[in-house]
Design a protein around this motif. Structure first.
Motif, PDB file in Angstrom:
ATOM      1  N   VAL A 160       0.843  -1.200   0.000  1.00  0.00           N
ATOM      2  CA  VAL A 160       0.000   0.000   0.000  1.00  0.00           C
ATOM      3  C   VAL A 160       0.877   1.248   0.000  1.00  0.00           C
ATOM      4  N   VAL A 161       0.627   2.162  -0.934  1.00  0.00           N
ATOM      5  CA  VAL A 161       1.196   3.499  -0.887  1.00  0.00           C
ATOM      6  C   VAL A 161       0.060   4.473  -0.589  1.00  0.00           C
ATOM      7  N   ALA A 164      -3.521  -0.195   7.757  1.00  0.00           N
ATOM      8  CA  ALA A 164      -2.862  -1.165   6.884  1.00  0.00           C
ATOM      9  C   ALA A 164      -1.644  -1.795   7.550  1.00  0.00           C
ATOM     10  N   ALA A 165      -0.857  -0.989   8.261  1.00  0.00           N
ATOM     11  CA  ALA A 165       0.347  -1.515   8.910  1.00  0.00           C
ATOM     12  C   ALA A 165      -0.003  -2.505  10.014  1.00  0.00           C
ATOM     13  N   THR A 166      -1.039  -2.204  10.786  1.00  0.00           N
ATOM     14  CA  THR A 166      -1.412  -3.102  11.882  1.00  0.00           C
ATOM     15  C   THR A 166      -2.053  -4.382  11.370  1.00  0.00           C
ATOM     16  N   ARG A 195       2.800  -4.100   3.926  1.00  0.00           N
ATOM     17  CA  ARG A 195       3.951  -3.215   3.738  1.00  0.00           C
ATOM     18  C   ARG A 195       3.428  -1.859   3.258  1.00  0.00           C
ATOM     19  N   VAL A 196       3.644  -0.832   4.055  1.00  0.00           N
ATOM     20  CA  VAL A 196       2.998   0.463   3.828  1.00  0.00           C
ATOM     21  C   VAL A 196       4.030   1.571   3.673  1.00  0.00           C
ATOM     22  N   LEU A 197       3.797   2.443   2.689  1.00  0.00           N
ATOM     23  CA  LEU A 197       4.576   3.658   2.510  1.00  0.00           C
ATOM     24  C   LEU A 197       3.604   4.836   2.478  1.00  0.00           C
ATOM     25  N   LEU A 198       3.812   5.811   3.360  1.00  0.00           N
ATOM     26  CA  LEU A 198       3.003   7.031   3.346  1.00  0.00           C
ATOM     27  C   LEU A 198       3.868   8.197   2.919  1.00  0.00           C
TER      28      LEU A 198
END
Length: 527
Positions: free
Chosen positions: A18-19, A34-36, A40-43
């Motif tokens: 997820v971005v 999403a992280a919890t 794999r998350v990028l903000l």
């Protein structure tokens, strides 16, 4: 929460699940959700976290009494649930706030008591306290500055109050602690597509270094607040605007204009709006307005008519009546409302419920809503991605998930209560270096240690980051914030290893922004 460490993580991740584009309440909530769940998350945030609307709210965690008046029971029901969860998940930032509605007719006493009793009923165990009728003398006791002419009693009800920008920082920390990569000053410049036309990532630039990156991702979520249309057009250039900005202005006054821990709620002003006067960090915040704007702005400025409206309305409920000379700060934010479909529809009639739009190429856009419902908005967004088959099914866990800084029963008489469990770490900094205990200002208790902490542990990069969204001085006393800016710039230059030219540029840039937080006083009215 170290930006250098976050940048390093970019090179070690080939593809993200997820971005998230946007680092306000909505985007940060999505990143935490999403992280919890283990994705794999990028903000990526173009400026600083909560730079826009998310730091400029009325500072309320509320179910929406106004929407109950409009008959939108389901929106109120959802918000009341989320109001309770927000307090449970971040008790160091969210507290009970009692409000008084002063009534000047017996019919209003009956009407508002019945409506707020329904409000309490809808909270179903998530309530902050029960509503009750109070007589004229009690209203005068709770609100010493109230106008007593024609007063017939009042209603006390309960909602939540919080520090919005501090909540945003804690959400960023929570996301990082759960494996997300979170960056401010990282501007998305393009949305990329595969050979079938489906979205497969974003291009962005690190605004500090100028280096460009490509982030490949299974899902791209547009959570850019009032700027969602500009991101959407990177995917569909011909797309009609989805958002119509609505501007809200708040004035900040000395506490003497309230002299109470109770807040004032005016349920119906001269033009049908709701107006609040809320105690916040030993000041009083009065607002808000609801003015349509043609385009979104990063630094919107108040309109003279908005200031006049707030002061005129406040004069009916405060004695003495505040004047422009009494305003210590003014801040302006813009809400992302759904663009009206017909002519003549005012922004206050537009729904505050959130919406998720999926483009033909797979871009997920989340818009609307409010701070109170940020968690539910995030849950719905990730659930939508799962429903569409973009992500595998994983259960949301944020309904009862402790936000970074979680601490029960904070000492509300110490301004550092907003740091929650981090407060001890700041005191340890001071113990290690007593010079850090020095105050930034003789008027306020903010310390050098808090600036150092903000740079080292909260990703503050500029004077504005510190004074607007870490210690909140710009929102409380704009002129004093301008006065301490050189001190803060020197601390930042030392911590970030910057030169004298950088420091001077920071002071200049901050003063330009801060000028919009200072109220203009016509020369003929100046003392």
């Amino acid at each position: 929460m170290n930006r250098t460490e976050e940048i390093k993580k970019l090179d070690s991740t080939l593809k993200w699940d997820v971005v998230v584009v946007g680092g306000g309440a909505t985007g940060l909530g999505v990143a935490v959700d999403a992280a919890t769940r283990g994705f794999r998350v990028l903000l990526l945030e173009r400026d600083d976290f909560a730079k826009g609307t998310s730091s400029r709210s009325t500072k309320l965690v509320h179910g929406g009494v106004r929407y109950l008046q409009q008959g939108d029971v389901m929106l109120v029901l959802e918000a009341l649930r989320e109001r309770g969860r927000m307090k449970r998940n971040a008790p160091h930032l969210v507290k009970d706030q009692a409000f008084v509605i002063s009534n000047y007719s017996y019919w209003e006493n009956i009407l508002y008591f019945c409506g707020l009793t329904l409000y309490d009923f809808l909270s179903f165990g998530f309530g902050y306290g029960r509503s009750r009728f109070i007589g004229k003398k009690t209203v005068e006791h709770y609100l010493p500055t109230v106008s007593t002419k024609g007063l017939k009693g009042g209603i006390v009800y309960h909602d939540g109050q919080f520090d919005d920008a501090r909540m945003a920082i804690n959400l960023a920390q929570t996301a990082i602690e759960n494996g997300a990569t979170v960056l401010n000053y990282a501007e998305v410049t393009a949305i990329t597509h595969d050979s079938d036309g489906k979205i497969n990532g974003v291009d962005f630039v690190d605004k500090e270094t100028g280096r460009t990156y490509h982030a490949a991702s299974r899902v791209v979520i547009n959570a850019a607040g009032i700027f969602v249309d500009s991101i959407f057009r990177m995917d569909e250039p011909e797309k009609r605007d989805m958002v119509r900005p609505s501007q809200g202005v708040h004035l900040v006054l000395d506490r003497r204009f309230l002299q109470s821990d109770y807040a004032i709620m005016v349920p119906k002003t001269s033009d049908g709006r709701v107006l609040f006067a809320v105690p916040w960090h030993e000041k009083v915040v009065i607002g808000t307005t609801d003015t349509p704007r043609d385009r979104p702005e990063s630094e919107p400025k108040y309109l003279e008519k908005e200031v006049d409206f707030i002061l005129q309305t406040a004069s009916h409920y405060m004695n003495p009546a505040p004047t422009r000379a009494d305003v210590e700060a003014v801040f302006t934010g813009q809400r992302p409302l759904a663009a009206p479909q017909g002519e003549g529809k005012s922004t206050k009639e537009l729904s505050r419920s959130h919406k998720i739009i999926v483009s033909d190429h797979g871009l997920l856009t989340i818009t609307g809503g409010k701070w109170t419902s940020y968690r539910k908005m995030a849950e719905d967004t990730i659930d939508k991605a799962i429903h569409l088959g973009m992500l595998e099914s994983r259960k949301c866990v944020t309904r009862s998930f402790r936000i970074h800084g979680w601490r029960e029963h904070p000492n509300l008489h110490d301004h550092r209560y907003v740091y929650g469990s981090d407060e001890e770490a700041i005191r340890l900094l001071e113990a290690q270096n007593p010079d850090l205990q020095a105050r930034l200002s003789d008027k306020y208790d903010y310390r050098i240690s808090e600036v150092v902490w903000a740079v080292r542990n909260e990703m503050a990069r500029t004077v504005e980051d510190v004074l607007a969204r870490r210690v909140r001085l710009l929102f409380l006393d704009a002129k004093e914030a301008i006065a301490v800016a050189p001190t803060v710039a020197s601390i930042l230059a030392h911590e970030l290893n910057k030169d004298e030219a950088w420091k001077e540029e920071q002071i200049k840039a901050f003063n330009q922004v801060a000028a919009k937080y200072v109220i203009d006083i016509p020369s003929e009215t100046k003392p």
